[in-house]
Every structure is written in structure tokens, then in C-alpha cells.
Design a protein around this motif. Structure first.
Motif, PDB file in Angstrom:
ATOM      1  N   PHE A   1      -0.777   5.622   0.194  1.00 45.22           N
ATOM      2  CA  PHE A   1      -1.053   4.050   0.352  1.00 45.22           C
ATOM      3  C   PHE A   1       0.413   3.419   0.684  1.00 45.22           C
ATOM      4  CE2 PHE A   1       0.507   3.955  -3.817  1.00 45.22           C
ATOM      5  CZ  PHE A   1       1.054   2.690  -3.961  1.00 45.22           C
ATOM      6  N   LEU A   2       1.447   4.021   0.361  1.00 45.84           N
ATOM      7  CA  LEU A   2       2.778   3.289   0.471  1.00 45.84           C
ATOM      8  C   LEU A   2       3.251   3.011   1.920  1.00 45.84           C
ATOM      9  CD1 LEU A   2       5.109   4.718  -2.160  1.00 45.84           C
ATOM     10  CD2 LEU A   2       4.012   2.438  -2.008  1.00 45.84           C
TER      11      LEU A   2
ATOM     12  N   ARG B   1       1.099   2.373   4.503  1.00 42.20           N
ATOM     13  CA  ARG B   1       0.322   1.043   4.860  1.00 42.20           C
ATOM     14  C   ARG B   1       1.092  -0.276   4.400  1.00 42.20           C
ATOM     15  NH1 ARG B   1      -3.738   4.226   2.928  1.00 42.20           N
ATOM     16  NH2 ARG B   1      -4.134   3.143   0.927  1.00 42.20           N
ATOM     17  N   GLU B   2       1.415  -0.149   3.054  1.00 43.66           N
ATOM     18  CA  GLU B   2       1.982  -1.125   2.447  1.00 43.66           C
ATOM     19  C   GLU B   2       3.572  -1.548   2.672  1.00 43.66           C
ATOM     20  OE1 GLU B   2       0.383  -3.388   0.261  1.00 43.66           O
ATOM     21  OE2 GLU B   2      -1.326  -2.417  -0.041  1.00 43.66           O
ATOM     22  N   HIS B   3       4.236  -0.410   2.903  1.00 40.58           N
ATOM     23  CA  HIS B   3       5.622  -0.750   3.166  1.00 40.58           C
ATOM     24  C   HIS B   3       6.343   0.265   4.436  1.00 40.58           C
ATOM     25  CE1 HIS B   3       6.223  -3.809   0.206  1.00 40.58           C
ATOM     26  NE2 HIS B   3       5.745  -3.244  -0.453  1.00 40.58           N
TER      27      HIS B   3
ATOM     28  N   VAL C   1       4.152  -3.287  -5.657  1.00 36.60           N
ATOM     29  CA  VAL C   1       2.676  -3.116  -4.980  1.00 36.60           C
ATOM     30  C   VAL C   1       1.548  -3.110  -6.230  1.00 36.60           C
ATOM     31  CG1 VAL C   1       3.965  -2.732  -2.824  1.00 36.60           C
ATOM     32  CG2 VAL C   1       2.936  -0.785  -4.512  1.00 36.60           C
ATOM     33  N   ARG C   2       0.594  -3.519  -5.841  1.00 39.16           N
ATOM     34  CA  ARG C   2      -0.580  -3.165  -6.683  1.00 39.16           C
ATOM     35  C   ARG C   2      -0.958  -1.912  -6.351  1.00 39.16           C
ATOM     36  NH1 ARG C   2      -2.389  -7.720  -9.786  1.00 39.16           N
ATOM     37  NH2 ARG C   2      -1.647  -9.636  -8.789  1.00 39.16           N
ATOM     38  N   SER C   3      -0.994  -0.923  -7.279  1.00 36.03           N
ATOM     39  CA  SER C   3      -1.223   0.561  -6.978  1.00 36.03           C
ATOM     40  C   SER C   3      -2.685   0.672  -7.195  1.00 36.03           C
ATOM     41  CB  SER C   3      -0.325   1.304  -7.734  1.00 36.03           C
ATOM     42  OG  SER C   3      -1.062   2.669  -7.635  1.00 36.03           O
ATOM     43  N   ASP C   4      -3.221   1.758  -6.435  1.00 37.53           N
ATOM     44  CA  ASP C   4      -4.721   2.019  -6.606  1.00 37.53           C
ATOM     45  C   ASP C   4      -4.686   3.136  -7.921  1.00 37.53           C
ATOM     46  OD1 ASP C   4      -3.513   4.170  -5.235  1.00 37.53           O
ATOM     47  OD2 ASP C   4      -4.911   4.729  -3.942  1.00 37.53           O
TER      48      ASP C   4
ATOM     49  N   ARG D   1       1.448  -3.172 -11.513  1.00 35.12           N
ATOM     50  CA  ARG D   1       2.335  -3.142 -10.511  1.00 35.12           C
ATOM     51  C   ARG D   1       3.208  -2.163 -10.527  1.00 35.12           C
ATOM     52  NH1 ARG D   1       3.113  -8.213  -7.439  1.00 35.12           N
ATOM     53  NH2 ARG D   1       1.388  -9.821  -8.004  1.00 35.12           N
TER      54      ARG D   1
END
Length: 560
Positions: free
Chosen positions: A156-157, A159-161, A179-182, A198
């Protein structure tokens, strides 16, 4: 003969009239003097209030800047840890083996190579105090992780960064902002309140035999606990409220009152905790309003302070300072309640006015004003130099003293020595015995540090959390090593029970000692501190309860 004129009564009346006019003139003159004195006193009080506000704002600015530097130091320290993990020959070899072919997630989970990698990663994550660790392979797929659910899927990182992940693939070690992790944080950190899980990450390249990047190692940290620990370790002073927030104005850490209680930022716990300008202000949809001016200016990359005050997220008037940390992409703020900050001023102003009325002399009033102002200023300056919990020097005062020693290096030919000390397994101590016992432990160690300072110029300071520093001007390497060894023995000699200690059954400490000649200090204290930090790391890595000395050549182990 006629009776003589009543001259005596007339003269008496004239004297009475003259005295009446004189009295009135004196009263008027006194009124003018008192009015002028009151006006001047009011103006002086305004000047004094401005001075108090500026001092408060400046102390907040120093706190924010110290926190800013502490975050950079945290990154530099953990960057080295993550890079060392990524360069482990065994991990590199196992990574190359796992990258062969295109196994499915099920085959990855059953792979004996992955089991070996997990063994390596689990051991390393315990050292760096991380909350997760995984490896990204080609296509930014998680192909090695401590969790089977992460295997074989795009991380997911990405997509986020994406920019930070690309930088890691290019060979740089980077910090990935909170970030808010899944995936919930481990270690009992998962939260149900407004400030949820976070995570911040450090990503380092894993290089193959030819030097090219073959994978990216990523270590996960609890953002709230990490930044809260940094905020708590820096000197806060009187009634400070320090917190961190992201680019949307949302809290990354939990704001607290001076007594340590959580403070609600909005009237409804279900809303996102934006830095709302007014508690009752909501947008059209009933959600939080715009971030405060402080947050807007910080997010835009600015640093500043507001001695004149402003309305904070909770609807109260505060004096504050702020800055934006580009490395972790978050804002840092420190605020003090305006009424509390000016309480001493209001009391002093009342004393000055009473004094002016009693003596009816502006000069005496201004003299009293000057004396009280100097007293208040001195008290504030003393408070900023002392760590409230341990009673020894705080981090800010240590920074000032070591910087001054480096500036004086050209005039003083004597060497400068520094000891960095870290309490072994202190997190485990707090978990086993509780934070009050942990505070008592730190106070006992602080007393040992104070006793180790034999010369007036020596300084013992709390460097942050369970870390301490001893600055030893005009002290050669041999003498500094003896001080460090005596200090190590003194701490162990306190015999504070610690059944979770890997070194012994009592509280121990690891120490790094460095000595520098004046010519090595011209560029400032950074190099000296980094050498001491490396020596401390070697002491920790050698089994703890040890002293490692670095006198400019190869580091040597003095004792264990």
C-alpha cells in the motif's frame, strides 16, 4: 470711641482662603502627577507585557526547534540501523534466493527461505523497536513479511507515497511520512479513539553482489508513540502543550493539558481531529472546519511564532510557535495558555501600581518594575535550563553548552570529552515495574551523573528519554574513560532490581566516550555527538553494561 474694625477675623479668613487654594493646588498637582504616573505606568506595563509575551514565544520557538533537531537525530540514528539490516550478508543472500522464479503467495508462505528471512527480520525488529518489517521485490510486491496476508500483493505504500518508494529503489534510504495503515500496530498499540494507528516507515535498498538494488527493506514504526516520545523527551517548560499534525491539519499525536490529560479538540469524538479554529465551528456537512492559521502556515512550509496570541483548536487564546518538518512531512507546534502565561505579569502589575500610589513617585515605581521584571526573567531562564523530572540540565541547556565549548575551541587549547549514556532495556523496565518506578530509576541515575561531575565546568544533562550526557571540558581521553567507567559501576552499584535486563539482574547502562582536540571542534558539535553515538551503539551491540571509548582512533572497549 467707635469699636475698632475686626481685623483679626478678616486676616484669619484670608489665611483660610489662601490655605484652601493652596490645598486645592496641591491636590490638583498631586492629581496631575498621579495621572501622569498612571499613564506612564500603563505604558510601562504594556511594554512589560510585550516582553513577557516575546519571552514565552521565544521559549516555545526554542522548544519547537529542539524537537525538530531531535526528529532529525532520530532519523539519522534509525537510518543507520535500517541500512545495517539491509546490508546483512545473510539477508542479502536469502533475498536473492527468494527472488528466483515467480512463486505464488501460497508458495512464498511455505518457502523455507522465507522462514529463514523471517527469523532474521524478527531478530532485527526487536533491536530497532519497530512494529513491522517487510521486503518489497520487483513490481513493488511484498514478497517477504512477518505476515502471510501481505505476501505476493502490491504494498500500500506504493499508492500512498510513490516518490519515496522510487527513491529507495534508486538507492536512497528514506523516511516515509505517517500514514494510516491497513494493518493494526502490534504490541498493544491499536487504538479506538480519534487518533488511530498511524505508522511511519524507513525504507532502505538491498543491494546484490553487483551493487545494484534488488529489493527494498521497509521497517514500520508507531508514529504516535515515536513522535510523542520525542516531544516528551525535549524540555517543555511551563504549561506547554506540544503536538504534531499532518498536512491536513489532523493530529498525529494527542494534545494534552499541562497535567497530562487528553484534551478534546472538537465537541464530537466521532469527527476527525482537525485543528479547528473554534470548538463550535463546523462546516456545512457538520464536520470539522478549516485548520487554524498556525496549521495553515506550518503546512505551507513556514516557521513562526505568535507572541500576540491567537485562537487555538480548542477555542482558547494561546501564545504559540510552529515549524514544518520536511523529512517526516508533519508540523510541530508548542502552545501555552495566554492567561497562564500572563498570570505573573498581572500580579506584578498590581504590586507596581500599589507601590506607585504609596510613594507617588514614578521613578520608584519604575525601579520596582525593573527589579520584578528582572526577577521574573531570571526565574524563567532558570526553569528553561533544568529537566523537570530529574533535576539536572535539560537537552536545550546541553545544546547551548556544547555549542559554546565548540565556539571557544580556538581560544582554549585543551581537549573536550563527551559521554553519552543509555539505560539498558529501559522499556522492559517500564513494562515490568511501571512508569513511576521508571521515573525513580532515572532520578537515581541522574544523581550518579551529578556525582561524576568533579569540576565546575562539567555538565550532566538528560539527553532524551533514558539517554543522558556528561560534558567534560578540559578533560583528556584517559580521564574521560575513567569517569565513564566509574559512572557505569556507580549505576550498577545502585542495585536497582531489573529482572528483564539482558546484562544482569539490576539496572545497568551502556556508555560511549569520545574526546576531541580544539581543531576538530571548529565545525560545531555534530561530529563529536555522532562519534559518541557510534561508540554508544557499539557498547550496546557488545552486550550492554559496557564502556566504549573513541579518542579519535579505533574505538576500544574499556569495561563490561
Amino acid at each position: 470711641m467707635p469699636a475698632p474694625p475686626p481685623a483679626a477675623p478678616a486676616r484669619s479668613a484670608a489665611r483660610s482662603a489662601s490655605l484652601g487654594w493652596a490645598t486645592q493646588a496641591v491636590v490638583v498637582a498631586m492629581g496631575v502627577v498621579l495621572t501622569a504616573g498612571a499613564l506612564l505606568l500603563h505604558r510601562a506595563a504594556g511594554t512589560f507585557e510585550t516582553s513577557v509575551r516575546q519571552q514565552q514565544a521565544e521559549s516555545l520557538r526554542i522548544h519547537v526547534n529542539t524537537t525538530h533537531r531531535a526528529i532529525d537525530l532520530w532519523f539519522a540514528t534509525n537510518k543507520r540501523f535500517v541500512e545495517r539490516i539491509a546490508a546483512r550478508p545473510r539477508l542479502v543472500g536469502l533475498t536473492q534466493r527468494l527472488l528466483r522464479g515467480t512463486p505464488t503467495p501460497a508458495k512464498l508462505a511455505a518457502s523455507p527461505v522465507l522462514a529463514e528471512i523471517r527469523e532474521v527480520l524478527q531478530a532485527e525488529i526487536d533491536v530497532v523497536d519497530g512494529r513491522g518489517i517487510f521486503i518489497l521485490g520487483p513490481g513493488d510486491v511484498s514478497f517477504a513479511s512477518l505476515r502471510d496476508a501481505n505476501l505476493g500483493v502490491e504494498n500500500f505504500l506504493v499508492r500512498e507515497h510513490p516518490a519515496q518508494i522510487r527513491a529507495a529503489w534508486s538507492g536512497a534510504t528514506v523516511a516515509i511520512p505517517p500514514v494510516r495503515s491497513d494493518v493494526p500496530l502490534g504490541g498493544g498499540s491499536s487504538r479506538t479513539g480519534p487518533v488511530k494507528d498511524r505508522s511511519l516507515f524507513l525504507a532502505a535498498p538491498i543491494r546484490g553482489a553487483g551493487g545494484g538494488v534488488i529489493a527494498v527493506l521497509t521497517v514500520r514504526y508507531d508514529a504516535r508513540k515515536t513522535i510523542d516520545r520525542i516531544l516528551n523527551d525535549t524540555e517543555r517548560g511551563f504549561h506547554f502543550d506540544a503536538y504534531a499534525f499532518d498536512e491536513g491539519g489532523r493530529f498525529v499525536t494527542e494534545p494534552r493539558d499541562a497535567d497530562g490529560r487528553l484534551r478534546a479538540a472538537t465537541p464530537r469524538a466521532s469527527t476527525l481531529w482537525y485543528l479547528d479554529a473554534r470548538v463550535a465551528k463546523m462546516d456545512a456537512a457538520g464536520g470539522p472546519g478549516e485548520p487554524t492559521l498556525l496549521a495553515q502556515r506550518a503546512v505551507s512550509g513556514g516557521r513562526g511564532q505568535a507572541p500576540g496570541g491567537y485562537e487555538s483548536y480548542g477555542g482558547r487564546r494561546v501564545i504559540g510557535a510552529w515549524a514544518w518538518n520536511e523529512r517526516l512531512n508533519l508540523g510541530l507546534a508548542a502552545e501555552v495558555d495566554e492567561a497562564a502565561a500572563l498570570e505573573a505579569f498581572a500580579e506584578v502589575y498590581g504590586y507596581i501600581r500599589l507601590l506607585a500610589l504609596a510613594v507617588m513617585a514614578l521613578s520608584l515605581g519604575m525601579a520596582g518594575f525593573s527589579l520584578v521584571h528582572r526577577h521574573v526573567t531570571g526565574r524563567q531562564e532558570r526553569a528553561l535550563r533544568i529537566d523537570a523530572m530529574t533535576g539536572i540540565a535539560c537537552r536545550g541547556h546541553f545544546d547551548e553548552r556544547i555549542a559554546a565549548a565548540c565556539r571557544a575551541a580556538g581560544r582554549d587549547p585543551s581537549p573536550l570529552s563527551l559521554i553519552l549514556l543509555d539505560v539498558d532495556a529501559f522499556k522492559s523496565f517500564n513494562d515490568l515495574y511501571g512508569h513511576p518506578a521508571g521515573d525513580d530509576c532515572l532520578r537515581s541515575i541522574a544523581r550518579c551523573l551529578e556525582r561524576s561531575c568533579q569540576k565546575p565546568a562539567d555538565l550532566a544533562a538528560r539527553y532524551g528519554g533514558e539517554e543522558f550526557a556528561v560534558l567534560l571540558p578540559d578533560t583528556a581521553a584517559g580521564a574521560a574513560g575513567r569517569v565513564a567507567e566509574d559512572l557505569r559501576r556507580a549505576i550498577a552499584g545502585c542495585a536497582i532490581p531489573h529482572r528483564g535486563s539482558p546484562a544482569s539482574g539490576v539496572v545497568t547502562a551502556s556508555l560511549g566516550v569520545v574526546t576531541a582536540e580544539p581543531r576538530d571542534l571548529a565545525s560545531g558539535p555534530t561530529g563529536l555527538i555522532e562519534r559518541a553515538d557510534r561508540a554508544l551503539y557499539r557498547a550496546k551491540a557488545s552486550g550492554r553494561d559496557a564502556v566504549i571509548a573513541d579518542a579519535g582512533g579505533p574505538a576500544t572497549r574499556l569495561a563490561a
